[in-house]
Design an enzyme around this catalytic site. Structure first.
Site, PDB file in Angstrom:
ATOM      1  N   HIS A 132       0.818  -1.223   0.000  1.00 13.61           N
ATOM      2  CA  HIS A 132       0.000   0.000   0.000  1.00 13.61           C
ATOM      3  C   HIS A 132       0.848   1.267   0.000  1.00 13.61           C
ATOM      4  O   HIS A 132       0.327   2.341   0.308  1.00 13.61           O
ATOM      5  CB  HIS A 132      -0.950   0.009   1.209  1.00 13.61           C
ATOM      6  CG  HIS A 132      -2.076  -0.983   1.091  1.00 13.61           C
ATOM      7  ND1 HIS A 132      -2.909  -1.317   2.137  1.00 13.61           N
ATOM      8  CD2 HIS A 132      -2.526  -1.705   0.030  1.00 13.61           C
ATOM      9  CE1 HIS A 132      -3.808  -2.217   1.728  1.00 13.61           C
ATOM     10  NE2 HIS A 132      -3.584  -2.473   0.459  1.00 13.61           N
TER      11      HIS A 132
ATOM     12  N   CYS B 230       4.969  13.182 -13.665  1.00 18.85           N
ATOM     13  CA  CYS B 230       6.133  12.596 -14.359  1.00 18.85           C
ATOM     14  C   CYS B 230       6.605  11.292 -13.706  1.00 18.85           C
ATOM     15  O   CYS B 230       7.475  10.620 -14.228  1.00 18.85           O
ATOM     16  CB  CYS B 230       7.284  13.606 -14.443  1.00 18.85           C
ATOM     17  SG  CYS B 230       8.132  13.852 -12.874  1.00 18.85           S
TER      18      CYS B 230
ATOM     19  N   ASN C 226      -3.957 -12.155  15.968  1.00 19.60           N
ATOM     20  CA  ASN C 226      -4.750 -10.934  16.061  1.00 19.60           C
ATOM     21  C   ASN C 226      -5.270 -10.790  17.479  1.00 19.60           C
ATOM     22  O   ASN C 226      -5.439 -11.784  18.193  1.00 19.60           O
ATOM     23  CB  ASN C 226      -5.933 -11.018  15.075  1.00 19.60           C
ATOM     24  CG  ASN C 226      -6.525  -9.652  14.764  1.00 19.60           C
ATOM     25  OD1 ASN C 226      -6.986  -8.944  15.653  1.00 19.60           O
ATOM     26  ND2 ASN C 226      -6.491  -9.281  13.485  1.00 19.60           N
TER      27      ASN C 226
END
Ligand code: OAD
Length: 234
Positions: free
Chosen positions: A110, A121, A203
């Site tokens: 990301h 550019c 988690n």
């Protein structure tokens, strides 16, 4: 040929940096509670109100310089250093805490907060300070074209071919501190699993993709990642 050490692919999300003091996106007091994605994290928002978008990322960039890697970042760096097999680190995070902990070759799918690029550019380089609309691009010299090197909603994450390749070869896939809300990262577990990887989720709580993992370590990343790394090295 069977190798003694299995190749490990680790995907990290905002939860790994939470104990360093960086807000996650979707937890209570997360970044998306105070901001709408449509106002700060998509190309349309930048076209409509670039100053607002720059302010949002300027604050994040400044905040990053006040925090340090935690025990989970350090444990993953140790895993990369000491594990005899291949360890690839994929992150959705735009912070540089994995690098500061000593990790190598981190794939920032990301983007990176401490880089900017010119939307006209393509010039890209490291950037520590604030970004304002009046900074001219050092390459094409236009103003109002430099933007944070963040993959916004509606844009394609970086290095997807490489990521697919490592996921298809992974023997172990671990997802750490990510809620499984954002694709394509949320789909990595099913791809790795389809190709035979053992899967583990680390988690603080269950997620909407927990059911797709073989194994779960539930708790703070600083504790659970350190424990899992010990096990891998043991
Ligand atoms: P989320 O905020 O969606 O999820 C963070 C996850 O970390 C949750 O599942 C929490 O339970 C967990 N967590 C929180 N604290 C933890 C701790 N101390 N230890 C272990 N786990 C913890 O963040 P991501 O999944 O990373 O994209 O979000 C994915 C993407 O959505 C981000 O990269 C960002 C965002 O929109 C872009 O901006 C492009």
């Amino acid at each position: 040929m069977q190798t003694a050490h299995r190749s490990i692919v680790v995907l990290t999300g905002a939860g790994i940096s939470a104990e360093s003091g960086l807000a996650t996106f979707r937890d209570k007091d997360g970044l998306w509670e105070g901001h709408r994605v449509e106002d700060v994290a998509c190309p349309e928002a930048f076209a409509r109100d670039p100053a607002r978008v720059q302010r949002f990322y300027n604050l994040r960039r400044a905040g990053l310089q006040t925090v340090e890697p935690n025990a989970a970042h350090l444990a993953l760096a140790r895993l990369q250093r000491d594990y005899p097999g291949e360890v690839t680190l994929l992150t959705q995070n735009v912070d540089d805490l994995h690098e500061r902990a000593g990790s190598q070759g981190v794939i920032h799918m990301h983007g990176e907060l401490l880089k900017v690029f010119c939307g006209r550019c393509g010039w890209k380089r490291g950037w520590q300070g604030d970004l304002t609309g009046s900074d001219p691009c050092p390459s094409c010299e236009r103003t109002h074209t430099l933007r944070p090197d963040i993959v916004w909603f509606g844009e394609i994450p970086y290095r997807m071919d490489e990521i697919e390749d490592v996921l298809m070869r992974a023997e172990v896939f671990a997802a750490i501190g990510t809620s499984g809300h954002v694709y394509p990262a949320a789909g990595f577990v099913s791809l790795a699993r389809f190709h035979g990887a053992a899967t583990i989720e680390i988690n603080a709580q269950g997620t909407q993709v927990s059911g797709q993992f073989d194994r779960h370590l539930v708790g703070p990343a600083t504790v659970e990642v350190a424990r899992w790394v010990e096990e891998c090295l043991g």
